[in-house]
Design an enzyme around this catalytic site. Sequence first.
Site, PDB file in Angstrom:
ATOM      1  N   ASP A   8      34.663   1.605 -21.382  1.00  0.00           N
ATOM      2  CA  ASP A   8      35.358   1.361 -23.042  1.00  0.00           C
ATOM      3  C   ASP A   8      36.290   0.641 -21.908  1.00  0.00           C
ATOM      4  OD1 ASP A   8      36.603   1.579 -25.585  1.00  0.00           O
ATOM      5  OD2 ASP A   8      38.027   2.416 -24.199  1.00  0.00           O
ATOM      6  N   ASP A  10      39.837  -0.801 -23.644  1.00  0.00           N
ATOM      7  CA  ASP A  10      41.255   0.084 -24.519  1.00  0.00           C
ATOM      8  C   ASP A  10      41.771   1.501 -23.974  1.00  0.00           C
ATOM      9  OD1 ASP A  10      43.373  -2.602 -25.643  1.00  0.00           O
ATOM     10  OD2 ASP A  10      41.237  -2.716 -25.625  1.00  0.00           O
TER      11      ASP A  10
HETATM   12 MG    MG Z   1      39.650   2.720 -26.211  1.00  0.00          MG
END
Ligand code: MG
Length: 252
Positions: A8, A10
Amino acid sequence: MQHVLVFDVDGTLTASRRPMDGAFAAFFRQLVERYPIYLVTGSDWGKLCEQVPGDIREGVRGVFCCSGNELWHKGVALFSMSHSFPDDLSALALELVNQSRFPLRTGRHVEPRTGSLNVSVVGRNAGLAERRSYVRHDARHHEREAMIAAIEERFPDYEAHRGGEISIDISPRGWNKGRVAKELVSRHPDAQIDFFGDRISDRGNDAPLAQALREMGSHHHVQEVREPAETFAILRSRYPVNVGIQQQAGVA
Ligand SMILES: [Mg+2]
């Protein structure tokens, strides 16, 4: 067994909506040379480019944007799944934004993306202080959880997840990061997939991919992290890139 590393963005590789830390990027470049790596982000390609350095974007095997509804490789979109959202769903999203007791609205509250609708009470124009203020508000009132429940109750054919720090992502049921698992396994059928995300528990937006991987085989590995510094620390201990021959032993 070959390892495929999936991240992932962010909260996992970068602070939310911020560029990647320089020391982490330097380490990550070496990792990109040694392992097949994929990124999976709720954001679109343009936003990803502001966060992840160009050579890393070029070096990875693929970047799944818009929660897996687009796949990019070396700056080119390989596929893109779009969806036209019903007007009354967008209207409900806006209604929920307007109903919130949070006092600030910065603009860009309901934003269509490829395959998803991004909804944010504070708005995507929020600066750092405004974001933080909303994060505190949401932690106190569990506002996004309530919005998710309201949307899924009225529109059972759709699912919603908390995305990043300040928004939720709505998508047709089944159109979530979980679909990425299928694509990864078909590209690397014999590999162990190691997935890192910061929103795996509590119905976060990494949960569908984590769950799909667990269902696809117990050899896949899912790692929830609290922040990019933790991802960096785990990677350094688990995937030592400077030690040549030990590199394979280090990932056992
Ligand atoms: Mg995230």
